[in-house]
Design a protein around this motif. Structure first.
Motif, PDB file in Angstrom:
ATOM      1  N   ILE A  67       0.967  -1.113  -0.098  1.00  0.00           N
ATOM      2  CA  ILE A  67       0.062   0.263  -0.089  1.00  0.00           C
ATOM      3  C   ILE A  67       1.166   0.896   0.122  1.00  0.00           C
ATOM      4  N   CYS A  68       0.338   2.073  -0.921  1.00  0.00           N
ATOM      5  CA  CYS A  68       1.803   3.511  -1.071  1.00  0.00           C
ATOM      6  C   CYS A  68       0.594   4.432  -1.245  1.00  0.00           C
ATOM      7  N   THR A  69       1.253   5.909  -0.273  1.00  0.00           N
ATOM      8  CA  THR A  69       0.767   7.235  -0.772  1.00  0.00           C
ATOM      9  C   THR A  69       0.662   7.363  -1.589  1.00  0.00           C
ATOM     10  N   LEU A  70      -0.720   8.283  -2.330  1.00  0.00           N
ATOM     11  CA  LEU A  70      -0.406   8.677  -3.324  1.00  0.00           C
ATOM     12  C   LEU A  70      -0.698   9.724  -3.262  1.00  0.00           C
ATOM     13  N   ILE A  71       0.718  10.298  -4.067  1.00  0.00           N
ATOM     14  CA  ILE A  71       0.897  12.030  -4.248  1.00  0.00           C
ATOM     15  C   ILE A  71      -0.045  12.273  -4.760  1.00  0.00           C
ATOM     16  N   SER A  72      -1.572  12.461  -5.356  1.00  0.00           N
ATOM     17  CA  SER A  72      -2.150  13.157  -6.028  1.00  0.00           C
ATOM     18  C   SER A  72      -3.351  13.926  -5.131  1.00  0.00           C
ATOM     19  N   GLY A  73      -3.940  12.871  -4.066  1.00  0.00           N
ATOM     20  CA  GLY A  73      -3.814  13.121  -3.239  1.00  0.00           C
ATOM     21  C   GLY A  73      -3.647  14.201  -1.609  1.00  0.00           C
ATOM     22  N   HIS A  74      -3.009  14.270  -2.150  1.00  0.00           N
ATOM     23  CA  HIS A  74      -1.500  15.583  -0.472  1.00  0.00           C
ATOM     24  C   HIS A  74      -1.654  16.887  -1.415  1.00  0.00           C
ATOM     25  N   THR A  75      -1.692  16.734  -3.088  1.00  0.00           N
ATOM     26  CA  THR A  75      -0.752  18.051  -3.273  1.00  0.00           C
ATOM     27  C   THR A  75      -1.317  19.695  -2.636  1.00  0.00           C
ATOM     28  N   GLU A  76      -2.437  19.522  -2.403  1.00  0.00           N
ATOM     29  CA  GLU A  76      -2.887  21.218  -1.353  1.00  0.00           C
ATOM     30  C   GLU A  76      -1.713  21.200  -0.204  1.00  0.00           C
ATOM     31  N   PHE A  77      -1.758  19.737   0.146  1.00  0.00           N
ATOM     32  CA  PHE A  77      -0.945  19.901   1.932  1.00  0.00           C
ATOM     33  C   PHE A  77       0.670  20.118   1.741  1.00  0.00           C
TER      34      PHE A  77
END
Length: 289
Positions: A250-260
């Motif tokens: 399981i990996c963290t999706l970069i596009s889900g955290h662009t605002e952060f």
């Protein structure tokens, strides 16, 4: 007879118990210029003790991404840049917990939801042949469902290797391994059925299949490393986060955290204000009752 037994034991141990997991199953990187955005994170336990802990990714002269579950465990790290071997870095930099921000909605443990942190450097890095950045995913070039569809090719990188089922980590030169994305809803269902309180989030996480369907691609110590897409340029799709034994990683999706990622401290401030407003409303509701 004793010699026969010894030779037989040696054969069995090397053939059956030397099963290797992690990026050791991939390829040694021969040229750091191809992956000059890689950063090794060394945890400084005290003045006399330190060890390789995780990895990170350069996305600009002042920003490095890693996963929250690595950074929240320590207060002092040494970053190693431009290194094929971590004992021979091109450049090193010490940071403390004042230099990084952990996502305010990080779950704090398994499962690692919102498993991302941003290091912000006071002094910008000087880019050159051995130190540079990677571009984050660009959906004008990559299909927005690339991560959730099954069978799409990705590359993962890390500085560890391990032997055996326990995946006990030892440091190695930088290695890469090609893998494929897992179909998201199949992975989500599999994880939930096996671990009832784990519901992975499509807009913030994705899954990567086991290597050849049998062995893990990554290892303890590879967390925070990149999951990349290679086109004419390299694009950062996600960060290596966590896994369960013998299941897709399981990996963290970069596009889900662009605002952060864009402004971590402001994001945390806004989140805190929202939380305070919710608590205030809840308190007023309790008073009314």
């Amino acid at each position: 007879m004793n010699l026969f037994n010894a030779l037989f034991f040696l054969f069995v141990s090397t053939t059956f118990y030397k099963t290797v997991f992690a990026i050791i199953d991939g390829q040694l990187v021969g040229n750091i210029e191809h992956y000059k955005y890689m950063v090794g994170f060394q945890l400084n336990i005290d003045q006399n003790h330190s060890s390789h802990f995780c990895s990170g990714i350069i996305i600009s002269e002042r920003k490095i991404l890693s996963v929250a579950h690595c950074l929240h465990q320590g207060n002092s790290f040494t970053l190693k840049f431009g290194a094929l071997k971590l004992d021979k870095p091109h450049y090193t930099l010490d940071i403390t917990n004042k230099d990084f921000t952990i996502h305010p909605e990080y779950s704090g443990g398994d499962p690692y939801h919102n498993d991302i942190a941003v290091v912000e450097l006071e002094t910008p890095l000087i880019f050159g042949p051995k130190i540079g950045k990677i571009n984050m995913i660009d959906y004008r070039i990559i299909d927005k469902n690339y991560a959730s569809e099954g069978g799409n090719t990705v590359t993962m990188l890390g500085y560890t290797e391990s032997d055996g089922r326990d995946r006990n980590m030892t440091v190695s030169p930088l290695k890469s391994i090609d893998a494929t994305t897992a179909e998201f809803f199949q992975c989500q269902t599999l994880v939930y059925e096996q671990h009832m309180d784990r519901l992975i989030q499509k807009d913030r996480e994705f899954c990567v299949n086991l290597h050849k369907g049998q062995r893990h691609n990554t290892n303890q110590g590879d967390s925070g490393g990149p999951v990349i897409i290679k086109k004419r340029k390299h694009y950062l799709l996600g960060l290596i986060s966590y896994d369960f034994w013998n299941m897709p990683e399981i990996c963290t999706l970069i596009s889900g955290h662009t605002e952060f990622i864009a402004d971590p401290r402001s994001y945390v401030s806004r989140y805190s204000r929202k939380r305070e407003a919710v608590w205030s409303i809840e308190d007023e509701g309790l008073l009314i009752w």
